[in-house]
Motif scaffolding. Structure first.
Motif, PDB file in Angstrom:
ATOM      1  N   SER A   9     -34.914 -15.147  91.916  1.00  0.00           N
ATOM      2  CA  SER A   9     -34.408 -13.861  91.431  1.00  0.00           C
ATOM      3  C   SER A   9     -33.128 -13.505  92.182  1.00  0.00           C
ATOM      4  O   SER A   9     -32.973 -13.843  93.357  1.00  0.00           O
ATOM      5  CB  SER A   9     -35.446 -12.752  91.617  1.00  0.00           C
ATOM      6  N   ALA A  10     -32.232 -12.836  91.494  1.00  0.00           N
ATOM      7  CA  ALA A  10     -30.973 -12.399  92.100  1.00  0.00           C
ATOM      8  C   ALA A  10     -30.869 -10.881  92.013  1.00  0.00           C
ATOM      9  O   ALA A  10     -31.287 -10.274  91.022  1.00  0.00           O
ATOM     10  CB  ALA A  10     -29.776 -13.041  91.401  1.00  0.00           C
ATOM     11  N   GLU A  11     -30.358 -10.275  93.082  1.00  0.00           N
ATOM     12  CA  GLU A  11     -30.164  -8.834  93.084  1.00  0.00           C
ATOM     13  C   GLU A  11     -28.765  -8.520  92.567  1.00  0.00           C
ATOM     14  O   GLU A  11     -27.760  -8.986  93.096  1.00  0.00           O
ATOM     15  CB  GLU A  11     -30.342  -8.271  94.503  1.00  0.00           C
ATOM     16  N   VAL A  12     -28.710  -7.700  91.516  1.00  0.00           N
ATOM     17  CA  VAL A  12     -27.447  -7.328  90.875  1.00  0.00           C
ATOM     18  C   VAL A  12     -27.265  -5.827  91.011  1.00  0.00           C
ATOM     19  O   VAL A  12     -28.165  -5.043  90.679  1.00  0.00           O
ATOM     20  CB  VAL A  12     -27.430  -7.734  89.383  1.00  0.00           C
ATOM     21  N   ILE A  13     -26.109  -5.393  91.515  1.00  0.00           N
ATOM     22  CA  ILE A  13     -25.808  -3.977  91.656  1.00  0.00           C
ATOM     23  C   ILE A  13     -25.176  -3.472  90.366  1.00  0.00           C
ATOM     24  O   ILE A  13     -24.142  -3.986  89.929  1.00  0.00           O
ATOM     25  CB  ILE A  13     -24.857  -3.725  92.851  1.00  0.00           C
ATOM     26  N   GLN A  14     -25.795  -2.471  89.736  1.00  0.00           N
ATOM     27  CA  GLN A  14     -25.252  -1.886  88.517  1.00  0.00           C
ATOM     28  C   GLN A  14     -24.038  -1.030  88.849  1.00  0.00           C
ATOM     29  O   GLN A  14     -24.112  -0.123  89.676  1.00  0.00           O
ATOM     30  CB  GLN A  14     -26.324  -1.039  87.819  1.00  0.00           C
ATOM     31  N   SER A  15     -22.902  -1.338  88.221  1.00  0.00           N
ATOM     32  CA  SER A  15     -21.663  -0.622  88.538  1.00  0.00           C
ATOM     33  C   SER A  15     -21.727   0.845  88.151  1.00  0.00           C
ATOM     34  O   SER A  15     -21.089   1.692  88.771  1.00  0.00           O
ATOM     35  CB  SER A  15     -20.479  -1.280  87.809  1.00  0.00           C
ATOM     36  N   SER A  16     -22.510   1.188  87.118  1.00  0.00           N
ATOM     37  CA  SER A  16     -22.560   2.575  86.648  1.00  0.00           C
ATOM     38  C   SER A  16     -23.450   3.455  87.514  1.00  0.00           C
ATOM     39  O   SER A  16     -23.200   4.649  87.664  1.00  0.00           O
ATOM     40  CB  SER A  16     -23.056   2.618  85.205  1.00  0.00           C
ATOM     41  N   THR A  17     -24.502   2.870  88.102  1.00  0.00           N
ATOM     42  CA  THR A  17     -25.462   3.674  88.873  1.00  0.00           C
ATOM     43  C   THR A  17     -25.560   3.247  90.337  1.00  0.00           C
ATOM     44  O   THR A  17     -26.191   3.941  91.130  1.00  0.00           O
ATOM     45  CB  THR A  17     -26.866   3.571  88.242  1.00  0.00           C
ATOM     46  N   ASN A  18     -24.957   2.089  90.700  1.00  0.00           N
ATOM     47  CA  ASN A  18     -25.052   1.539  92.055  1.00  0.00           C
ATOM     48  C   ASN A  18     -26.488   1.180  92.447  1.00  0.00           C
ATOM     49  O   ASN A  18     -26.780   1.008  93.626  1.00  0.00           O
ATOM     50  CB  ASN A  18     -24.458   2.504  93.086  1.00  0.00           C
ATOM     51  N   GLN A  19     -27.361   1.087  91.445  1.00  0.00           N
ATOM     52  CA  GLN A  19     -28.741   0.693  91.712  1.00  0.00           C
ATOM     53  C   GLN A  19     -28.853  -0.828  91.733  1.00  0.00           C
ATOM     54  O   GLN A  19     -28.136  -1.526  91.010  1.00  0.00           O
ATOM     55  CB  GLN A  19     -29.675   1.268  90.651  1.00  0.00           C
ATOM     56  N   VAL A  20     -29.754  -1.335  92.566  1.00  0.00           N
ATOM     57  CA  VAL A  20     -29.968  -2.776  92.681  1.00  0.00           C
ATOM     58  C   VAL A  20     -31.030  -3.192  91.667  1.00  0.00           C
ATOM     59  O   VAL A  20     -32.122  -2.637  91.628  1.00  0.00           O
ATOM     60  CB  VAL A  20     -30.401  -3.158  94.109  1.00  0.00           C
ATOM     61  N   ASP A  21     -30.667  -4.151  90.838  1.00  0.00           N
ATOM     62  CA  ASP A  21     -31.565  -4.632  89.784  1.00  0.00           C
ATOM     63  C   ASP A  21     -31.838  -6.109  90.020  1.00  0.00           C
ATOM     64  O   ASP A  21     -30.912  -6.901  90.205  1.00  0.00           O
ATOM     65  CB  ASP A  21     -30.917  -4.408  88.415  1.00  0.00           C
ATOM     66  N   LYS A  22     -33.096  -6.510  90.016  1.00  0.00           N
ATOM     67  CA  LYS A  22     -33.455  -7.916  90.197  1.00  0.00           C
ATOM     68  C   LYS A  22     -33.411  -8.629  88.855  1.00  0.00           C
ATOM     69  O   LYS A  22     -34.019  -8.175  87.882  1.00  0.00           O
ATOM     70  CB  LYS A  22     -34.844  -8.037  90.828  1.00  0.00           C
ATOM     71  N   ARG A  23     -32.680  -9.735  88.824  1.00  0.00           N
ATOM     72  CA  ARG A  23     -32.515 -10.505  87.605  1.00  0.00           C
ATOM     73  C   ARG A  23     -33.031 -11.930  87.798  1.00  0.00           C
ATOM     74  O   ARG A  23     -32.794 -12.551  88.845  1.00  0.00           O
ATOM     75  CB  ARG A  23     -31.043 -10.558  87.211  1.00  0.00           C
ATOM     76  N   PRO A  24     -33.730 -12.502  86.799  1.00  0.00           N
ATOM     77  CA  PRO A  24     -34.171 -13.895  86.915  1.00  0.00           C
ATOM     78  C   PRO A  24     -32.989 -14.855  86.854  1.00  0.00           C
ATOM     79  O   PRO A  24     -31.988 -14.594  86.195  1.00  0.00           O
ATOM     80  CB  PRO A  24     -35.109 -14.076  85.715  1.00  0.00           C
ATOM     81  N   VAL A  25     -33.131 -15.966  87.555  1.00  0.00           N
ATOM     82  CA  VAL A  25     -32.100 -17.004  87.579  1.00  0.00           C
ATOM     83  C   VAL A  25     -32.719 -18.289  87.041  1.00  0.00           C
ATOM     84  O   VAL A  25     -33.818 -18.686  87.470  1.00  0.00           O
ATOM     85  CB  VAL A  25     -31.563 -17.228  89.005  1.00  0.00           C
ATOM     86  N   VAL A  26     -32.023 -18.947  86.102  1.00  0.00           N
ATOM     87  CA  VAL A  26     -32.498 -20.203  85.532  1.00  0.00           C
ATOM     88  C   VAL A  26     -31.446 -21.282  85.772  1.00  0.00           C
ATOM     89  O   VAL A  26     -30.279 -20.985  86.029  1.00  0.00           O
ATOM     90  CB  VAL A  26     -32.782 -20.066  84.022  1.00  0.00           C
ATOM     91  N   SER A  27     -31.867 -22.522  85.684  1.00  0.00           N
ATOM     92  CA  SER A  27     -30.957 -23.650  85.858  1.00  0.00           C
ATOM     93  C   SER A  27     -30.854 -24.403  84.539  1.00  0.00           C
ATOM     94  O   SER A  27     -31.872 -24.681  83.888  1.00  0.00           O
ATOM     95  CB  SER A  27     -31.460 -24.582  86.960  1.00  0.00           C
ATOM     96  N   MET A  28     -29.598 -24.732  84.128  1.00  0.00           N
ATOM     97  CA  MET A  28     -29.385 -25.430  82.857  1.00  0.00           C
ATOM     98  C   MET A  28     -28.235 -26.419  82.998  1.00  0.00           C
ATOM     99  O   MET A  28     -27.292 -26.193  83.762  1.00  0.00           O
ATOM    100  CB  MET A  28     -29.072 -24.435  81.726  1.00  0.00           C
ATOM    101  N   LEU A  29     -28.330 -27.509  82.259  1.00  0.00           N
ATOM    102  CA  LEU A  29     -27.218 -28.434  82.168  1.00  0.00           C
ATOM    103  C   LEU A  29     -26.119 -27.821  81.306  1.00  0.00           C
ATOM    104  O   LEU A  29     -26.391 -27.212  80.269  1.00  0.00           O
ATOM    105  CB  LEU A  29     -27.668 -29.758  81.553  1.00  0.00           C
ATOM    106  N   VAL A  30     -24.881 -27.990  81.744  1.00  0.00           N
ATOM    107  CA  VAL A  30     -23.726 -27.477  81.012  1.00  0.00           C
ATOM    108  C   VAL A  30     -22.804 -28.642  80.710  1.00  0.00           C
ATOM    109  O   VAL A  30     -22.476 -29.444  81.598  1.00  0.00           O
ATOM    110  CB  VAL A  30     -22.976 -26.414  81.843  1.00  0.00           C
ATOM    111  N   LYS A  31     -22.364 -28.741  79.454  1.00  0.00           N
ATOM    112  CA  LYS A  31     -21.383 -29.754  79.074  1.00  0.00           C
ATOM    113  C   LYS A  31     -20.105 -29.042  78.655  1.00  0.00           C
ATOM    114  O   LYS A  31     -20.110 -28.191  77.766  1.00  0.00           O
ATOM    115  CB  LYS A  31     -21.905 -30.641  77.949  1.00  0.00           C
ATOM    116  N   LEU A  32     -19.006 -29.415  79.316  1.00  0.00           N
ATOM    117  CA  LEU A  32     -17.691 -28.824  79.038  1.00  0.00           C
ATOM    118  C   LEU A  32     -16.680 -29.960  79.058  1.00  0.00           C
ATOM    119  O   LEU A  32     -16.326 -30.466  80.120  1.00  0.00           O
ATOM    120  CB  LEU A  32     -17.332 -27.767  80.089  1.00  0.00           C
ATOM    121  N   GLY A  33     -16.237 -30.379  77.869  1.00  0.00           N
ATOM    122  CA  GLY A  33     -15.321 -31.514  77.810  1.00  0.00           C
ATOM    123  C   GLY A  33     -15.940 -32.725  78.480  1.00  0.00           C
ATOM    124  O   GLY A  33     -17.064 -33.122  78.170  1.00  0.00           O
ATOM    125  N   PRO A  34     -15.259 -33.332  79.457  1.00  0.00           N
ATOM    126  CA  PRO A  34     -15.802 -34.513  80.135  1.00  0.00           C
ATOM    127  C   PRO A  34     -16.801 -34.166  81.236  1.00  0.00           C
ATOM    128  O   PRO A  34     -17.361 -35.052  81.874  1.00  0.00           O
ATOM    129  CB  PRO A  34     -14.551 -35.163  80.734  1.00  0.00           C
TER     130      PRO A  34
END
Length: 237
Positions: free
Chosen positions: A165-190
């Motif tokens: 989980s990652a803690e994200v600070i909301q710019s509008s309220t300055n509240q800390v929100d926990k967000r799930p983090v996932v891992s994925m393969l990314v293909k971009l050109g080569p």
């Protein structure tokens, strides 16, 4: 006999008064002379300043004449255009791929290509996710979310295991929100690399995917004058 001392005293007082008046008159005249001298000095200073200003004005006029005499060749400037690419290409700087400020990417287990913002100012990558539901599968934490976005033709449901989980600070309220983090393969050109994505609502932003420094470091550099330098990739390629 008594009148004589009185008359003498009156004459003496009158003389004293006259002498005092004369002294005051002389002092007043002296002060007036001093003020007149100061005024004359100020007038001379003003005259000198006026002459300096007139000389500077003449100098400026001469400069204007010289500037008017300079001929500047006429040009027809064109607005800078964003370079795009519709075929598979690969720009290299040394051993690093040169990317534009926006690129097409493909994500693991997805047949769609997504528009991604390439942001060297962001340390981590993020993925548009709405309707987030966390659940357990085989004793592990998983998450289900919708990648709904204006750039997509349809809703895309994704299920991925949660790695942290990652803690994200909301710019509008300055509240800390926990967000799930996932891992994925990314293909971009080569480039094909696995990276971590913080799931967050990006519907109000232009791109559903953001690739930060955690993906870009050591493999690419960014040229912000370009966009979509790589063709749309898929994991079928």
């Amino acid at each position: 006999m008594k009148l004589l001392p009185i008359i003498s005293l009156s004459l003496l007082l009158s003389a004293c008064a006259s002498q005092q008046y004369e002294q005051q008159h002389q002092q007043t005249l002296g002060q007036l002379d001093q003020l007149s001298s100061q005024q004359s000095a100020l007038l001379e200073q003003c005259q000198a300043i006026s002459e300096q200003l007139e000389s500077q004005q003449q100098h400026f006029e001469q400069l204007d004449e010289k500037i008017d005499g300079i001929v500047i060749p006429s040009t027809n400037p064109q607005k800078p255009t964003v370079k795009t690419c519709t075929s598979q290409t690969s720009y290299k700087l040394g051993n690093k791929t040169v990317l534009g400020e926006a690129e097409w990417v493909s994500l693991e287990r997805q047949t769609n290509a997504f528009q991604a913002r390439i942001d060297t100012g962001a340390s981590t990558s993020s993925l548009n996710a709405t309707d987030i539901v966390q659940f357990e599968r085989d004793g592990k934490n998983w998450v289900r979310f919708n990648m709904r976005h204006d750039t997509l033709d349809k809703d895309i449901l994704v299920e991925r295991p949660v790695i942290r989980s990652a803690e994200v600070i909301q710019s509008s309220t300055n509240q800390v929100d926990k967000r799930p983090v996932v891992s994925m393969l990314v293909k971009l050109g080569p480039i094909t690399e696995k990276t971590e994505f913080t799931l967050t609502d990006r519907k109000h932003l232009s791109y559903p995917v953001l690739l930060g420094r955690s993906f870009l470091k050591d493999i690419s550099v960014v040229d912000v004058s370009k966009k979509f330098t790589q063709a749309k990739p898929t994991f079928k390629d």
